[in-house]
Design a protein around this motif. Structure first.
Motif, PDB file in Angstrom:
ATOM      1  N   PHE A 164       0.817  -1.217   0.000  1.00  0.00           N
ATOM      2  CA  PHE A 164       0.000   0.000   0.000  1.00  0.00           C
ATOM      3  C   PHE A 164       0.849   1.265   0.000  1.00  0.00           C
ATOM      4  O   PHE A 164       0.331   2.357   0.072  1.00  0.00           O
ATOM      5  CB  PHE A 164      -0.924   0.027   1.232  1.00  0.00           C
ATOM      6  CG  PHE A 164      -1.779  -1.192   1.373  1.00  0.00           C
ATOM      7  CD1 PHE A 164      -2.775  -1.446   0.447  1.00  0.00           C
ATOM      8  CD2 PHE A 164      -1.566  -2.097   2.394  1.00  0.00           C
ATOM      9  CE1 PHE A 164      -3.560  -2.586   0.554  1.00  0.00           C
ATOM     10  CE2 PHE A 164      -2.344  -3.233   2.510  1.00  0.00           C
ATOM     11  CZ  PHE A 164      -3.344  -3.483   1.585  1.00  0.00           C
ATOM     12  N   SER A 165       2.163   1.112  -0.024  1.00  0.00           N
ATOM     13  CA  SER A 165       3.012   2.303   0.160  1.00  0.00           C
ATOM     14  C   SER A 165       3.445   2.941  -1.139  1.00  0.00           C
ATOM     15  O   SER A 165       4.218   3.882  -1.113  1.00  0.00           O
ATOM     16  CB  SER A 165       4.263   1.967   0.957  1.00  0.00           C
ATOM     17  OG  SER A 165       4.091   0.839   1.715  1.00  0.00           O
ATOM     18  N   GLU A 166       2.984   2.410  -2.278  1.00  0.00           N
ATOM     19  CA  GLU A 166       3.344   2.987  -3.569  1.00  0.00           C
ATOM     20  C   GLU A 166       4.850   3.165  -3.708  1.00  0.00           C
ATOM     21  O   GLU A 166       5.322   4.188  -4.190  1.00  0.00           O
ATOM     22  CB  GLU A 166       2.662   4.339  -3.749  1.00  0.00           C
ATOM     23  CG  GLU A 166       1.159   4.238  -3.647  1.00  0.00           C
ATOM     24  CD  GLU A 166       0.474   5.250  -4.525  1.00  0.00           C
ATOM     25  OE1 GLU A 166       0.842   6.418  -4.458  1.00  0.00           O
ATOM     26  OE2 GLU A 166      -0.421   4.844  -5.291  1.00  0.00           O
ATOM     27  N   GLU A 197       3.007   3.834 -13.184  1.00  0.00           N
ATOM     28  CA  GLU A 197       1.772   4.606 -13.286  1.00  0.00           C
ATOM     29  C   GLU A 197       2.041   6.070 -13.585  1.00  0.00           C
ATOM     30  O   GLU A 197       1.499   6.964 -12.946  1.00  0.00           O
ATOM     31  CB  GLU A 197       0.952   4.454 -11.999  1.00  0.00           C
ATOM     32  CG  GLU A 197       0.390   3.068 -11.872  1.00  0.00           C
ATOM     33  CD  GLU A 197      -0.324   2.864 -10.551  1.00  0.00           C
ATOM     34  OE1 GLU A 197      -0.725   3.862  -9.948  1.00  0.00           O
ATOM     35  OE2 GLU A 197      -0.487   1.704 -10.152  1.00  0.00           O
ATOM     36  N   PHE A 249      -1.695   7.505   1.132  1.00  0.00           N
ATOM     37  CA  PHE A 249      -1.423   6.086   0.899  1.00  0.00           C
ATOM     38  C   PHE A 249      -2.323   5.477  -0.169  1.00  0.00           C
ATOM     39  O   PHE A 249      -2.027   4.417  -0.691  1.00  0.00           O
ATOM     40  CB  PHE A 249      -1.542   5.291   2.209  1.00  0.00           C
ATOM     41  CG  PHE A 249      -2.940   5.262   2.770  1.00  0.00           C
ATOM     42  CD1 PHE A 249      -3.758   4.188   2.495  1.00  0.00           C
ATOM     43  CD2 PHE A 249      -3.430   6.299   3.543  1.00  0.00           C
ATOM     44  CE1 PHE A 249      -5.046   4.156   3.011  1.00  0.00           C
ATOM     45  CE2 PHE A 249      -4.703   6.272   4.048  1.00  0.00           C
ATOM     46  CZ  PHE A 249      -5.519   5.206   3.781  1.00  0.00           C
ATOM     47  N   ASN A 250      -3.446   6.142  -0.481  1.00  0.00           N
ATOM     48  CA  ASN A 250      -4.313   5.591  -1.521  1.00  0.00           C
ATOM     49  C   ASN A 250      -4.034   6.194  -2.885  1.00  0.00           C
ATOM     50  O   ASN A 250      -4.816   6.045  -3.801  1.00  0.00           O
ATOM     51  CB  ASN A 250      -5.783   5.842  -1.162  1.00  0.00           C
ATOM     52  CG  ASN A 250      -6.356   4.702  -0.369  1.00  0.00           C
ATOM     53  OD1 ASN A 250      -5.738   3.655  -0.261  1.00  0.00           O
ATOM     54  ND2 ASN A 250      -7.526   4.898   0.186  1.00  0.00           N
ATOM     55  N   GLY A 251      -2.942   6.897  -3.015  1.00  0.00           N
ATOM     56  CA  GLY A 251      -2.621   7.520  -4.291  1.00  0.00           C
ATOM     57  C   GLY A 251      -3.004   8.987  -4.289  1.00  0.00           C
ATOM     58  O   GLY A 251      -3.883   9.426  -3.544  1.00  0.00           O
TER      59      GLY A 251
END
Lengths: 440, 407
Positions: free
Chosen positions: A202-204, B364, B209-211
């Protein structure tokens, strides 16, 4: 023969100092960038428990009521599942892991109170992860049982509070409770801080925090339930707010379990045990997902969490692309250099030097450039790592060149230079003696 | 300038010409993408928060005894902090933008929904909006009598239903009810619903954290925090007073209770700076790589150019003797470099596009904007011309008499 070639190479390099310097510099810069990033990558992607990691496993169950059919097990477990699995003692060793931050004060030490990072675990933690102790001992299973008010502190905290002296027997106040120090760790810096890793997906890619230093205080998990109450770091919760009153019964994931399983039969057995447990909990109505269990070994778990920050990967790719361009440059310059000496090579060929000999000579010259470039690259790598250490990232203090990477610097430099020298040397060895002699 | 003789000369130096082309192509591809990455990072660092960042400071205080008197302690703290000269507003809140520590909840638009609609952050704290300086664009702010104690709501299920409303960001409203006004619409947290009573222009989440697309998905509830369940005091003041107010606030809090731990006394500008430090470091590194690449490429062109000039000294002499002017010779080398650069740039563009596709897939990243290609081409042409100028001038300086000498 080799020394003669070397002598020739050095003479040739001295003849055109600017061109030599340009080539050496190009290789040095390319190598410096590549080795800096590669060293960081090497430090971050290594095995934190060499030789042991294949026997360490991370069981997971899914206590959530998520209706998603394809959901993954949560990264850590709820209190009850973790404690149930742990207290069955089916593995060779097993340790519960939960972390918190507590106010810490040392009576008799003239320092203001501070927030200390606390790892709460069970007695197997120390032998299982080969944690080194400087003074005293770790706690025993009996301490886990009796909720003894004991703690082991890190070497850093011991230095800060007690000036590095043997502090075993002294007391620190954690939140509102006194605990007795029974052990002090020797400096311990696993990379990453593997036992705490969770949630990496979840930390991208921003996972530098996995490389933080280990916690400052280690205390029994059972004791911490009394000392910290509900103040633990929680991974996630589901369900309604009013159920959150007591973390121990709340629908929250905050406890991890590590087990050590010494052979394949035990691994299979433990997998079955976890699956059976989940199925049984489903039958009891506590789980919705009875078949959603998983058990990875340490390296798989680190891999699953993408522990190496994506920026670090990107930097390695960039550095090697940079090296490639530097090599292109070197190929061009070497080609220019060798072909400029066509006349000299023609004479040597006419006097009996074989193509192989000319080829070897040219390669020795390229290799010499590589070695010089390696020297420059080593210095630039040291500079690069010094810059990394000044960055405000958690792994900064880890960035040092070890012996292996030191040798790799020179190996890579020489290899790169030889590769770059290949085509020019081949061209040079094809020089026809007659044609060149005519123009002289 | 006649191009054909140049081409036929280049045909005799295939490898060297190929190397220059390759070097320019690689440089072009990498620099285009690196500059694009830098621009992405810089753009991220400019992310709007929706709050009065330059006027805010935060200070954290932990560990204040028993929970039963937390309420009273909190009131004392807030009153004392308000007394500090220059302080316009004070709030004790559960979370602060850019601190990476956040409270989040899944929300549904319909209680029968199986999966939640999305996940948004929850801000709690009395006077939170006015202290943060978030701008209300529709509906109203909470009235003082609407606030409930978070401590009690947490314990008592029935109180939860008494929460009178929620204020959300415009971005969240637009996401939940595209094209409609969010005011008065219910959202469900668990089984309880709460209606939207106000909309703010923006209020960024504490952690992304969710973008980054979800950065503005925030909700504010009329819940009052106390020192037992929140530690972050936020003070609003004039930008020039921030340092002084921070020092005074730390002293005030310590005086109120000497045993507590005071930490993270920071201006929101500093907190923001730390939040984006990875991006800044990476942008700096990428910029360094770009400059180094361009320098190495330029040096390579200089090196090969010099070699070619030296090699063709005699030819140049002959051309000069046959009537070519200095300008002709200069132009010859400049055109040659232009040709090589053009082939390299064309190849580099294709490569740049390929790398961008790869990055889009794995990191992305958005598509490389089209204007990067002409700009990149012009920059590389200019660098090529600048690099070849020295060797070309040396070539132009070759006297015609060289033609008569044997070597």
């Amino acid at each position: 023969m080799f020394t003669y070639y070397l002598d020739l190479a050095l003479r040739s390099l001295k003849r055109n100092k600017a061109l030599t310097a340009l080539m050496v510099l190009a290789i040095a810069v390319g190598i410096g960038a590549s080795m800096t990033t590669l060293t960081v990558m090497h430090l971050l992607s290594g095995d934190p428990m060499p030789g042991r990691s294949a026997t360490l496993f991370y069981p997971q169950v899914d206590p959530t009521d998520s209706p998603k059919p394809d959901s993954q097990p949560r990264d850590v477990m709820d209190y009850r599942s973790a404690v149930d699995l742990w207290s069955a003692h089916r593995a060779d060793r097993q340790a519960l892991i939960a972390s918190t931050e507590l106010k810490l004060r040392a009576p008799g030490v003239n320092l203001p109170p501070q927030m200390a990072r606390v790892l709460t675990t069970t007695s197997d933690f120390f032998p299982m992860f080969s944690v080194p102790l400087r003074y005293g001992t770790a706690w025993t299973p009996a301490d886990d049982e009796q909720r003894s008010r004991v703690a082991v502190i890190s070497s850093d905290l011991n230095n800060r509070l007690f000036g590095g002296a043997n502090s075993v027997g002294r007391t620190v106040r954690l939140k509102d409770s006194d605990v007795r120090i029974i052990g002090v760790l020797a400096p311990w810096r696993p990379s990453p801080q593997f036992y705490d890793v969770a949630g990496g997906r979840f930390s991208e890619g921003k996972t530098a925090s996995f490389y933080a230093k280990p916690e400052e205080v280690f205390m029994p998990f059972s004791t911490a339930q009394d000392v910290a109450g509900s103040e633990f770091n929680v991974f996630t919760c589901w369900g309604s707010v009013e159920a959150m009153k007591h973390l121990q019964t709340a629908p929250c994931a905050w406890v991890a379990l590590w087990v050590q399983l010494d052979d394949a039969a035990k691994v299979a057995g433990y997998r079955r045990f976890v699956a059976d447990y989940a199925a049984q909990q489903k039958a009891l109505g506590r789980f919705v997902h009875g078949d959603n269990t998983r058990m990875m070994d340490l390296m798989q778990w680190l891999d699953f969490n993408h522990v190496v920050p994506s920026d670090v990967r990107l930097q390695v790719v960039l550095a090697f692309a940079f090296l490639l361009i530097c090599l292109c440059n070197t190929v061009g310059l070497l080609l220019a250099k060798f072909l400029r000496r066509s006349g000299e090579i023609g004479v040597r060929r006419a006097l009996g030097a074989s193509r192989g000999a000319v080829f070897a000579q040219c390669l020795v010259e390229a290799g010499t450039i590589g070695l010089l470039g390696g020297l420059g690259g080593w210095l630039l790598t040291l500079l690069g790592l010094w810059l990394v250490r000044r960055q405000p990232v958690e792994y900064a203090d880890l960035a040092h060149l070890d012996a292996g990477m030191f040798l790799a610097t020179f190996a890579l430099a020489v290899l790169a230079a030889l590769l770059a020298g290949l085509v020019p040397a081949l061209r040079a060895s094809r020089v026809t003696p007659g044609l060149q002699l005519k123009t002289l | 300038m006649d191009v054909l003789p140049i081409l036929s000369t280049l045909r005799r130096h295939k490898i060297t010409a190929l190397l220059v082309v390759l070097e320019i192509a690689l440089t072009c591809a990498i620099v285009c993408n690196a500059v694009f990455l830098i621009s992405q990072r810089l753009e991220r660092m400019q992310m709007t928060s929706g709050i009065a960042e330059h006027e805010l400071v935060q200070i954290q205080a932990f560990g204040i005894g028993k929970p039963d008197d937390a309420r009273a302690h909190t009131q004392e703290d807030l009153a004392a902090l308000r007394q500090i000269p220059g302080v316009k507003s004070v709030a004790l809140v559960n979370e602060v933008p850019f601190t990476n520590s956040s409270w989040n909840s899944s929300i549904k638009l319909d209680p029968k929904q199986k999966l939640p609609t999305l996940n948004a952050t929850q801000y709690f704290g009395e006077d939170l909006l006015s202290t943060f300086g978030a701008k209300l664009v529709a509906g109203r702010n909470f009235n003082p009598d609407e606030y409930l104690e978070f401590r009690q709501v947490q314990r008592d299920e029935t109180l939860q239903k008494k929460v009178t409303g929620v204020i959300i960001t415009r971005a969240l409203g637009e996401k939940l009810w595209p094209g409609q006004s969010a005011l008065g619409k219910p959202i469900y947290l668990g089984d309880d619903s709460v209606r939207v009573i106000g909309v703010v222009e923006g209020l960024i989440r504490p952690s992304l954290f969710n973008g980054d697309d979800t950065a503005q998905w925030s909700m504010v509830f009329p819940l009052r925090m106390d020192t037992g369940n929140a530690s972050r005091y936020v003070l609003r003041t004039a930008p020039k007073d921030r340092e002084r107010v921070l020092a005074a606030a730390a002293a005030t809090l310590r005086k109120a209770n000497p045993h507590r731990i005071i930490q993270d006394k920071k201006t929101l500008d500093d907190i923001r700076g730390e939040f984006f430090q990875d991006d800044r470091a990476m942008a700096g590194l990428l910029a360094g790589v770009c400059i180094a690449l361009l320098v190495v490429t330029a040096l390579g062109i200089v090196g090969l150019g010099s070699f070619w000039v030296a090699q063709r000294r005699r030819t140049i002499g002959v051309r000069r003797a046959l009537g070519a002017t200095r300008r002709n010779i200069l132009h010859y080398f400049q055109t040659e470099n232009f040709l090589l650069a053009t082939i390299g740039i064309a190849l580099g563009m294709v490569l740049a596009y390929g790398i961008n596709l790869f990055l889009m897939l794995h990191y992305e990243l958005p598509r490389l904007p089209a204007y990067y290609f002409p700009v990149g081409a012009v920059v590389l042409w200019l660098i090529g011309q600048a690099a070849v100028l020295g060797p070309a001038m040396r070539a132009a300086a070759v006297p015609p008499v060289v033609a008569t000498r044997s070597v």
